[in-house]
Design an enzyme around this catalytic site. Structure first.
Site: not given
Ligand code: IFG
Length: 519
Positions: A333
């Site tokens: 992200e």
């Molecule tokens: N995605 C984000 C996490 C977390 C997650 C919550 C990943 C690799 C959503 N990154 O999963 O930091 O916020 O479900």
């Protein structure tokens, strides 16, 4: 039947196959609802009862078996009230639980075991200490759930006679705990380790840094914890592990045959670091501590040499206290990092990890970079990234949000968790096969499976247990048991019979309506 045997013969010698074929017919429904399901259980006549004169022995000269013998004694003494002395003996005297390393039995691999229960006693054999440890987890589940109590129970500690030959399908079977959004102290992490090890998981991925918190002491950059570790989601006091406490977690994990994988997420998810050291972002502007739950709004300054000096210091110190082979550098992200900068950043950071003797793991976006030959890619949301990784020759850890994210709500009524990847009930979390989930990611590309628990909404150990149980045992079985021996109806029955064990272990589990929980 033959299909099952064909699957099993992939791992068994001809002798074992023949024995298995005769025994196969004798294979009762798993009298004990074991999870993960073992490769081959052969029921026999008779039983063995642990009593006040039972001893736990290991072959003389096998000091490495002693640790597992002591661990087993530690499990059984409180609830049975028996002395269960641990010793060595070359005799095969009766009423013994005998642990034996048979290094030459290559059919067991590094984590397999052979457990024999007869009226004369228990003999647990393995080629490596980890196999003894996993045989003990099975032995534990062959005993009444009362064995998990911390005070003496009046129960008959009787085990039906049987032979079990077992070994895992994947060598990487893990769970992740996000200690950045909400901080969890050493005691909670140790309990988490005990709970995952009871289901034969062998990896603990600790998500140590994010926008809301930096959780590991870095001596050369002390403000990371002084400032970056001072809060968490919701504004609580946060916290962090000193390097001594981290080493305590690592050695506790090792005593349960669990390898710790520390993650420092970068270049995104870095607000806590940038608050602590504003020079880490290109505008030098001091960020404020962040206690919300948004993602994707921060980035390290990828063009600044000082950024890589910082990362070198952090990874050097972390590698020095991490005996396991991997360092996880995140990479997810990074929405405000231009793609070309992201790629250049990852191409610069991977060699730093290798310089300190470790292998890189990154979330699946890292597949856009030039992957080093032993860089591992963790599939969480984008199958396209993960297929790209496979095409570049990387191994993949399968932890799909839609199946294995333990912070996903069970359904719309779950008071904890999120649902951006969908609702994940116990059956959704179990009914899938990593090797066929995505076209282009085959069995040979997969290092193993992992179940992440993100903690935006998770505050206490009870919250952790509510989201992790009962889905984690299913992920553990996916990692351990061959697909041909896995089906939801059989698993659901075994899981339902584990509830007295969950209660005896004090696990605050979600009583999913998908399962008939044994009262
Ligand atoms: N995605 C984000 C996490 C977390 C997650 C919550 C990943 C690799 C959503 N990154 O999963 O930091 O916020 O479900």
């Amino acid at each position: 039947m033959f299909n099952r045997l064909k699957i099993m013969t992939g791992r068994l010698t001809l002798t074992q196959l023949v024995a298995g074929m005769f025994a196969f017919g004798a294979q009762a429904q798993d009298a004990s609802p074991l999870i993960p399901r073992p490769q081959l259980v052969t029921s026999m006549q008779g039983s063995f009862t642990i009593n006040a004169s039972t001893t736990i022995v290991h072959a003389a000269g096998q000091q490495v078996a002693l640790a597992t013998a002591e661990y087993l004694a530690g499990l059984l003494r409180p609830s049975t009230g028996f002395p269960l002395p641990v010793g060595t003996t070359s005799s095969a005297a009766g009423n013994q639980i005998r642990l034996e390393l048979v290094a030459k039995d290559s059919s067991l691999g590094t984590e397999g075991y052979h457990l024999s229960v007869t009226s004369r006693g228990v003999v647990l054999k393995a080629a490596r200490p980890a196999g003894l440890f996993y045989g003990v987890q099975t032995l534990r589940q062959l005993l009444p759930a009362a064995v998990e109590a911390s005070t003496p129970q009046s129960s008959s500690w009787t085990i039906p006679a049987q032979q079990i030959r077992d070994r895992p399908e994947y060598g990487f079977r893990g769970a992740m705990l996000d200690v950045a959004r909400h901080f969890f102290g050493v005691a909670d992490v140790k309990r988490f380790i005990d709970l995952i090890a009871a289901y034969k998981m062998n990896i603990l991925h600790l998500h140590l840094s994010d926008d809301q918190g930096w959780r590991i002491e870095i001596k050369s950059w002390p403000k990371l914890t002084e400032i970056g570790g001072s809060t968490q989601v919701g504004g609580g006091k946060g916290g962090f592990y000193t390097q001594e406490q981290y080493k305590e977690i690592v050695s506790y994990a090792a005593s349960r045959h669990v390898t710790v994988i520390p993650e420092i997420d970068m270049p995104g998810h870095t607000n806590a670091a940038i608050v602590s050291y504003p020079e880490l972002n290109c505008r030098d502007t001091a960020h404020a501590l962040y206690t919300g739950t948004a993602v994707g709004f921060t980035t390290f300054c990828t063009s600044r040499p000082g950024t890589y000096t910082f990362i070198d210091d952090v990874l050097r110190e972390l590698a020095a206290i991490t005996p396991g082979p991997w360092l996880h550098i995140g990479g997810d992200e990074s929405h405000v990092t231009p793609k070309a900068d992201y790629i250049q950043f990852m191409n610069k950071v991977q060699p730093i990890v290798s310089k300190y003797g470790k292998q890189v793991i990154g979330w699946d976006e890292i597949a856009h970079a030039d992957l080093q030959k032993n860089t591992v890619v963790q599939y969480w949301a984008d199958a396209g990234n993960s297929k790209m990784a496979v095409k570049k020759g990387a191994k993949v850890i399968i932890s799909p949000a839609k199946k294995a994210y333990l912070d996903m709500q069970y359904d719309s009524t779950t008071r904890l968790g999120l649902h951006w990847a969908g609702f994940v009930e116990v059956d959704n979390a179990y009914e899938w096969d990593p090797a066929t989930l995505e076209q282009g990611i085959g069995r040979k590309d997969i290092l193993g499976v992992e179940a992440p628990l993100w903690t935006e909404t998770i505050i206490t150990m009870d919250d952790i247990e509510y989201m992790v149980f009962p889905r984690l045992p299913g992920i553990a079985e996916i990692g351990w048991t061959v697909p041909a021996l896995r089906d939801w109806k059989d698993y659901r029955d075994r899981l339902g019979k584990q509830s007295d064990r969950f209660r005896a272990m004090g696990i605050d589990y979600y009583p999913s309506p998908k399962v008939d929980w044994k009262k």
